[in-house]
Scaffold this motif. Structure first.
Motif, PDB file in Angstrom:
ATOM      1  N   ASN A  28      21.484 -37.523 -56.552  1.00  0.00           N
ATOM      2  CA  ASN A  28      20.224 -37.931 -57.181  1.00  0.00           C
ATOM      3  C   ASN A  28      19.062 -37.038 -56.774  1.00  0.00           C
ATOM      4  O   ASN A  28      18.160 -36.755 -57.569  1.00  0.00           O
ATOM      5  CB  ASN A  28      19.895 -39.399 -56.847  1.00  0.00           C
ATOM      6  N   GLU A  29      19.106 -36.550 -55.533  1.00  0.00           N
ATOM      7  CA  GLU A  29      17.997 -35.715 -55.054  1.00  0.00           C
ATOM      8  C   GLU A  29      17.918 -34.391 -55.810  1.00  0.00           C
ATOM      9  O   GLU A  29      16.831 -33.829 -55.965  1.00  0.00           O
ATOM     10  CB  GLU A  29      18.150 -35.455 -53.558  1.00  0.00           C
ATOM     11  N   LEU A  30      19.066 -33.909 -56.259  1.00  0.00           N
ATOM     12  CA  LEU A  30      19.072 -32.679 -57.041  1.00  0.00           C
ATOM     13  C   LEU A  30      18.863 -32.962 -58.530  1.00  0.00           C
ATOM     14  O   LEU A  30      17.996 -32.371 -59.177  1.00  0.00           O
ATOM     15  CB  LEU A  30      20.382 -31.919 -56.824  1.00  0.00           C
ATOM     16  N   THR A  31      19.640 -33.900 -59.071  1.00  0.00           N
ATOM     17  CA  THR A  31      19.667 -34.042 -60.533  1.00  0.00           C
ATOM     18  C   THR A  31      18.463 -34.776 -61.112  1.00  0.00           C
ATOM     19  O   THR A  31      18.019 -34.449 -62.210  1.00  0.00           O
ATOM     20  CB  THR A  31      20.947 -34.756 -61.003  1.00  0.00           C
ATOM     21  N   VAL A  32      17.918 -35.761 -60.401  1.00  0.00           N
ATOM     22  CA  VAL A  32      16.779 -36.507 -60.954  1.00  0.00           C
ATOM     23  C   VAL A  32      15.558 -35.593 -61.120  1.00  0.00           C
ATOM     24  O   VAL A  32      14.996 -35.503 -62.218  1.00  0.00           O
ATOM     25  CB  VAL A  32      16.461 -37.764 -60.107  1.00  0.00           C
ATOM     26  N   PRO A  33      15.141 -34.850 -60.076  1.00  0.00           N
ATOM     27  CA  PRO A  33      14.023 -33.921 -60.282  1.00  0.00           C
ATOM     28  C   PRO A  33      14.341 -32.796 -61.271  1.00  0.00           C
ATOM     29  O   PRO A  33      13.500 -32.466 -62.118  1.00  0.00           O
ATOM     30  CB  PRO A  33      13.758 -33.375 -58.876  1.00  0.00           C
ATOM     31  N   VAL A  34      15.549 -32.229 -61.185  1.00  0.00           N
ATOM     32  CA  VAL A  34      15.897 -31.112 -62.072  1.00  0.00           C
ATOM     33  C   VAL A  34      15.891 -31.555 -63.538  1.00  0.00           C
ATOM     34  O   VAL A  34      15.353 -30.862 -64.405  1.00  0.00           O
ATOM     35  CB  VAL A  34      17.263 -30.497 -61.674  1.00  0.00           C
ATOM     36  N   ARG A  35      16.477 -32.709 -63.803  1.00  0.00           N
ATOM     37  CA  ARG A  35      16.524 -33.190 -65.186  1.00  0.00           C
ATOM     38  C   ARG A  35      15.117 -33.432 -65.729  1.00  0.00           C
ATOM     39  O   ARG A  35      14.800 -33.077 -66.869  1.00  0.00           O
ATOM     40  CB  ARG A  35      17.331 -34.482 -65.248  1.00  0.00           C
ATOM     41  N   THR A  36      14.271 -34.041 -64.899  1.00  0.00           N
ATOM     42  CA  THR A  36      12.891 -34.294 -65.318  1.00  0.00           C
ATOM     43  C   THR A  36      12.148 -32.987 -65.569  1.00  0.00           C
ATOM     44  O   THR A  36      11.439 -32.854 -66.580  1.00  0.00           O
ATOM     45  CB  THR A  36      12.150 -35.129 -64.250  1.00  0.00           C
TER      46      THR A  36
END
Length: 270
Positions: free
Chosen positions: A33-41
């Motif tokens: 989540n720490e990688l994908t949540v910010p990256v996706r946003t």
């Protein structure tokens, strides 16, 4: 397609976190989540992402992070983010940090370092990571670090390997003395807390870390603050935006996106 800007995301090349008593946590890597949540946003906001790590090899995901707890307890959301992760070809084949530097750091509007224990393996004393951090500090461009990600700030020290070696050996006075002149000295910041790490050591990594991240940054001269375990907490001081733990992902974005907007607007107005 025109992009709003470019964000550099630093991840680990490591596949084993050294622990006390000669143990190794082989599952260490980035937290999903720490990688994908910010990256996706960031991608949804129109930013182009470049993944980079020291060796240019595929980074490892911490298996302990692929659970619904970090996605609001929602199994469907977890699966959705796992599928999104699999679409990130740049994550499977990251650029070497040295090559990113060679091609020019001026093209990037921000740098982001997600957590998981990955940064504790190599980003904390990688000289190329240090070059990146010093560039974003000098140019006052947003520097976002989450959970264990803030430990990468130590790489900005020219003698970071000596500081890390002193911390690992329990030589607090030596580490403090060697860290004099750190560019982030006096900065308000947060990082994964000792209390959180001690809860996860028996459950997740099966041993004790060589040193605790919050203690390390305090020893180096950071003005570190943390909340009780597992509460979302984010601190902003100048260009630096830091989040304490996996549950700080959305709060980090709430500060990073306006900082990016302000920086890109000031650049376009110049």
């Amino acid at each position: 397609m025109t992009t709003k800007g470019k964000v550099l995301v630093l991840v680990s090349s490591g596949h084993g976190l050294p622990l006390k008593d000669g143990k190794v946590y082989t599952g260490a890597g980035y937290y999903l989540n720490e990688l994908t949540v910010p990256v996706r946003t960031l991608m949804n906001e129109g930013y182009e992402i470049t993944f980079a790590n020291p060796k240019g090899n595929t980074p490892q995901m911490d298996v302990n992070s692929a659970i619904p707890d970090f996605f609001g307890g929602d199994e469907a959301k977890l699966q959705d983010y796992l599928k999104f992760r699999d679409t990130l070809t740049g994550l499977k084949n990251p650029t070497r940090i040295a090559d990113v530097i060679a091609s020019g750091l001026d093209r990037y509007d921000a740098v982001f370092v997600p957590g998981g224990h990955g940064p504790m393996m190599d980003l904390l004393d990688d000289p190329d990571a240090g070059t990146v951090m010093r560039h974003f500090h000098k140019t006052s461009k947003p520097t976002a670090v989450l959970c264990h990600g803030p430990i990468s700030l130590l790489s900005a020290l020219p003698n970071s390997t000596e500081v890390v070696a002193a911390l690992s050996a329990g030589d607090v006075a030596g580490a403090h003395a060697k860290a004099q002149g750190w560019i982030y000295s006096g900065y308000k910041m947060t990082i994964f807390s000792t209390a959180e790490e001690q809860q996860r050591e028996p459950l997740e990594i099966g041993g004790k870390v060589l040193f605790y991240p919050d203690f390390a940054l305090t020893t180096a001269g950071g003005a570190v603050s943390v909340l009780p375990p597992w509460k979302s907490y984010v601190v902003q001081d100048r260009e630096l935006i830091s989040g304490q733990n996996p549950f700080s992902d959305y709060e980090l974005l709430k500060l990073l996106l306006p900082a990016l907007d302000a920086k890109t607007k000031s650049v376009s107005a110049a």
